[in-house]
Design a protein around this motif. Structure first.
Motif, short mmCIF file in Angstrom:
data_model
loop_
_atom_site.label_atom_id
_atom_site.label_comp_id
_atom_site.label_asym_id
_atom_site.label_seq_id
_atom_site.Cartn_x
_atom_site.Cartn_y
_atom_site.Cartn_z
N UNK A 55 -74.85 45.61 21.55
CA UNK A 55 -73.40 45.84 21.68
C UNK A 55 -73.08 45.37 22.96
N UNK A 56 -71.70 44.91 23.20
CA UNK A 56 -71.10 44.66 24.50
C UNK A 56 -70.19 45.64 24.66
N UNK A 57 -69.69 46.20 25.72
CA UNK A 57 -68.55 46.91 25.95
C UNK A 57 -67.67 46.52 26.93
N UNK A 58 -66.31 46.35 26.68
CA UNK A 58 -65.43 45.85 27.41
C UNK A 58 -64.40 46.94 27.89
N UNK A 59 -63.87 46.94 29.06
CA UNK A 59 -63.06 47.93 29.62
C UNK A 59 -61.75 47.47 29.30
N UNK A 60 -61.00 48.53 28.75
CA UNK A 60 -59.39 48.41 28.36
C UNK A 60 -58.84 49.57 29.05
N UNK A 61 -57.45 49.04 29.28
CA UNK A 61 -56.33 49.86 30.23
C UNK A 61 -56.05 50.90 29.52
N UNK A 62 -55.76 50.92 27.86
CA UNK A 62 -55.25 51.91 27.22
C UNK A 62 -55.89 51.89 25.72
N UNK A 63 -57.13 52.69 25.77
CA UNK A 63 -57.76 52.76 24.49
C UNK A 63 -56.83 52.99 23.36
N UNK A 64 -56.04 54.10 23.49
CA UNK A 64 -55.27 54.54 22.10
C UNK A 64 -54.32 53.52 21.76
N UNK A 65 -53.72 53.04 22.75
CA UNK A 65 -52.78 51.68 22.26
C UNK A 65 -53.69 50.64 21.80
N UNK A 66 -54.86 50.26 22.32
CA UNK A 66 -55.53 48.97 21.83
C UNK A 66 -56.15 49.37 20.40
N UNK A 67 -56.56 50.58 20.18
CA UNK A 67 -57.11 51.05 18.96
C UNK A 67 -55.92 51.11 17.89
N UNK A 68 -54.96 51.38 18.17
CA UNK A 68 -53.67 51.44 17.26
C UNK A 68 -53.47 49.91 16.70
N UNK A 69 -53.31 49.45 17.75
CA UNK A 69 -52.83 48.10 17.58
C UNK A 69 -53.66 47.12 16.94
N UNK A 70 -55.14 47.20 17.24
CA UNK A 70 -55.85 46.22 16.53
C UNK A 70 -55.98 46.84 15.12
N UNK A 71 -55.81 48.02 14.89
CA UNK A 71 -55.96 48.57 13.65
C UNK A 71 -54.94 47.80 12.82
N UNK A 72 -53.68 47.85 13.21
CA UNK A 72 -52.61 47.22 12.48
C UNK A 72 -52.91 45.71 12.17
N UNK A 73 -53.51 45.20 12.99
CA UNK A 73 -53.85 43.75 12.94
C UNK A 73 -54.98 43.13 11.91
N UNK A 74 -55.70 44.60 11.32
CA UNK A 74 -56.73 44.16 10.62
C UNK A 74 -58.06 44.42 10.92
#
Length: 160
Positions: free
Chosen positions: A87-106
């Motif tokens: 796998x590859x890992x990417x730094x994100x600045x807000x993992x909670x918002x990232x997870x929730x947003x991406x989840x709503x995008x399918x």
């Protein structure tokens, strides 16, 4: 940098994880021949992994982990050595918002947010979508890693 309606930023590559049946050959090339220093290790029966965490580069944004991984039991899952580029890992600045947003995008995740091997909050985008969540990593397991404050600050301080 504008993110539109996306409530997070991807700041850079955090890690590249490679696997094999044993760590012997990976240790020879990554540590022996390339000279990368071992920064830590991680073992987990649940994740079936015996991992060495190596570092490459300098500075908080220039440093990338190279994680060499072998299964504790080659006959059990998950098979951290298949495929070899795990796998590859990417730094994100807000993992909670990232997870929730991406989840709503399918986007399909392999589980939820948890603490990873290096002590950061992480989540994984599944390589393949499914009926419920049709978007996956297009065949690649993608780890999203909460960037620590010093990485976020270094990113914000860079002039484009």
């Amino acid at each position: 940098m504008s993110t539109g309606n996306r409530p997070f930023r991807v700041l850079g590559v955090q890690q590249i994880a490679v696997g094999a049946e044993t760590k012997d050959d990976m240790t020879k090339i990554w540590q022996g021949m390339f000279g990368l220093k071992k920064h830590g290790d991680f073992k987990s029966e649940k994740e079936n992994v015996n991992e060495d965490i190596l570092k490459i580069g300098k500075g908080v944004l220039g440093t990338v982990e190279i994680d060499i991984m072998a299964p504790l039991d080659i006959n059990k899952s998950p098979k951290v050595h298949v495929p070899n580029l795990n796998h590859i890992g990417l730094w994100v600045d807000d993992i909670d918002s990232c997870f929730n947003y991406l989840k709503t995008q399918g986007v399909r995740f392999a589980g939820g947010i948890r603490v990873g091997a290096a002590g950061h909050k992480v989540c994984f985008i599944h390589p393949k979508g499914n009926t419920e969540s049709p978007i996956g990593g297009a065949g690649v397991l993608i780890e999203l890693v909460q960037a620590p404050p010093e990485v976020i600050k270094a990113y914000d301080d860079i002039k484009e």
